[in-house]
Design a protein around this motif. Structure first.
Motif, PDB file in Angstrom:
ATOM      1  N   MET A   1       0.849  -1.173   0.000  1.00 40.16           N
ATOM      2  CA  MET A   1       0.000   0.000   0.000  1.00 40.16           C
ATOM      3  C   MET A   1       0.893   1.234   0.000  1.00 40.16           C
ATOM      4  SD  MET A   1      -2.860   1.211   2.776  1.00 40.16           S
ATOM      5  CE  MET A   1      -3.607  -0.391   2.812  1.00 40.16           C
ATOM      6  N   SER A   2       0.704   2.118  -0.971  1.00 36.76           N
ATOM      7  CA  SER A   2       1.546   3.305  -1.045  1.00 36.76           C
ATOM      8  C   SER A   2       1.011   4.386  -0.107  1.00 36.76           C
ATOM      9  CB  SER A   2       1.599   3.813  -2.478  1.00 36.76           C
ATOM     10  OG  SER A   2       0.325   4.208  -2.906  1.00 36.76           O
ATOM     11  N   GLU A   3       1.874   5.334   0.157  1.00 34.77           N
ATOM     12  CA  GLU A   3       1.515   6.415   1.062  1.00 34.77           C
ATOM     13  C   GLU A   3       2.088   7.716   0.530  1.00 34.77           C
ATOM     14  OE1 GLU A   3       5.147   6.019   4.275  1.00 34.77           O
ATOM     15  OE2 GLU A   3       3.256   5.011   4.714  1.00 34.77           O
ATOM     16  N   ALA A   4       1.515   8.814   0.960  1.00 39.10           N
ATOM     17  CA  ALA A   4       2.000  10.138   0.597  1.00 39.10           C
ATOM     18  C   ALA A   4       2.217  10.923   1.882  1.00 39.10           C
ATOM     19  CB  ALA A   4       1.001  10.846  -0.302  1.00 39.10           C
ATOM     20  N   LYS A   5       3.257  11.768   1.867  1.00 40.78           N
ATOM     21  CA  LYS A   5       3.613  12.527   3.061  1.00 40.78           C
ATOM     22  C   LYS A   5       3.611  14.020   2.769  1.00 40.78           C
ATOM     23  CE  LYS A   5       6.757   9.148   5.101  1.00 40.78           C
ATOM     24  NZ  LYS A   5       8.117   8.914   5.599  1.00 40.78           N
ATOM     25  N   ASN A  58      -0.492  15.691  -2.729  1.00 38.49           N
ATOM     26  CA  ASN A  58       0.670  14.860  -3.088  1.00 38.49           C
ATOM     27  C   ASN A  58       0.217  13.455  -3.471  1.00 38.49           C
ATOM     28  OD1 ASN A  58       2.409  16.950  -2.545  1.00 38.49           O
ATOM     29  ND2 ASN A  58       2.957  16.224  -0.508  1.00 38.49           N
ATOM     30  N   ALA A  59      -0.733  12.915  -2.722  1.00 38.28           N
ATOM     31  CA  ALA A  59      -1.225  11.566  -3.002  1.00 38.28           C
ATOM     32  C   ALA A  59      -1.902  11.511  -4.366  1.00 38.28           C
ATOM     33  CB  ALA A  59      -2.198  11.129  -1.912  1.00 38.28           C
ATOM     34  N   ASN A  62       1.087  13.002  -7.261  1.00 41.02           N
ATOM     35  CA  ASN A  62       2.372  12.302  -7.378  1.00 41.02           C
ATOM     36  C   ASN A  62       2.233  10.788  -7.349  1.00 41.02           C
ATOM     37  OD1 ASN A  62       3.354  14.876  -7.309  1.00 41.02           O
ATOM     38  ND2 ASN A  62       4.121  14.755  -5.214  1.00 41.02           N
ATOM     39  N   HIS A  63       1.200  10.270  -6.679  1.00 38.79           N
ATOM     40  CA  HIS A  63       1.069   8.819  -6.513  1.00 38.79           C
ATOM     41  C   HIS A  63      -0.172   8.250  -7.195  1.00 38.79           C
ATOM     42  CE1 HIS A  63       4.432   8.814  -3.721  1.00 38.79           C
ATOM     43  NE2 HIS A  63       3.870   9.842  -3.096  1.00 38.79           N
ATOM     44  N   MET A  65      -3.359   8.374  -6.362  1.00 43.32           N
ATOM     45  CA  MET A  65      -4.366   7.797  -5.470  1.00 43.32           C
ATOM     46  C   MET A  65      -5.702   8.513  -5.646  1.00 43.32           C
ATOM     47  SD  MET A  65      -2.372   7.318  -1.903  1.00 43.32           S
ATOM     48  CE  MET A  65      -0.649   6.925  -1.841  1.00 43.32           C
ATOM     49  N   LYS A 109      -2.833   7.477   3.474  1.00 41.58           N
ATOM     50  CA  LYS A 109      -2.881   6.225   2.716  1.00 41.58           C
ATOM     51  C   LYS A 109      -4.269   6.065   2.137  1.00 41.58           C
ATOM     52  CE  LYS A 109       0.496   3.603   5.404  1.00 41.58           C
ATOM     53  NZ  LYS A 109       0.712   2.420   6.242  1.00 41.58           N
ATOM     54  N   GLU A 110      -4.382   5.129   1.187  1.00 43.99           N
ATOM     55  CA  GLU A 110      -5.680   4.823   0.603  1.00 43.99           C
ATOM     56  C   GLU A 110      -6.390   3.782   1.452  1.00 43.99           C
ATOM     57  OE1 GLU A 110      -6.607   5.166  -4.131  1.00 43.99           O
ATOM     58  OE2 GLU A 110      -5.064   3.809  -3.495  1.00 43.99           O
TER      59      GLU A 110
END
Length: 127
Positions: A1-5, A58-59, A62-63, A65, A109-110
């Protein structure tokens, strides 16, 4: 599971004060966290509103989501540098004043599909 900060350094507020507000939004979805912060009369909530929005952006950008499925998985404040000042006291002494700063981090996170289907009142609360 990806995350964004999203991180903020050198915030001119004590980390002890920020962590009180971080505990309110930890584990909540983005909309709920933003609503809680907008109605919390603490100085730290202004910093955290910007960080939650930034982490969500950002999520999404960049990711890749889905912004409607995001939740705050971690929110914490660490001690930053301390700005030291002196206060004049009797007999030529000086007492030290520490002006503390914070390094604030928000991680989003998603949601899992089953977690997203729960109503806001039935969702698990992070302590």
């Amino acid at each position: 599971m990806s995350e964004a900060k999203a991180k903020l350094s050198f915030a001119r507020i004590s980390p002890r004060k920020v962590n009180v507000v971080c505990a309110l939004i930890r584990g909540k979805d983005i909309e709920m966290a933003t609503a809680i912060l907008q109605h919390t009369p603490k100085a730290a909530s202004e910093y955290l509103i910007k960080l939650v929005k930034s982490a969500a952006a950002n999520a999404e950008n960049n990711h890749g989501m889905d912004p409607s499925k995001l939740y705050v998985s971690a929110a914490y404040a660490d001690a930053g540098m301390i700005i030291k000042r002196m206060r004049p006291r009797a007999h030529g002494r000086g007492y030290r004043i520490n002006k503390r700063t914070s390094r604030i981090t928000i991680v989003v996170k998603e949601n899992r599909a089953s977690f997203a289907l729960l109503s806001p009142s039935n969702r698990p609360v992070a302590m």
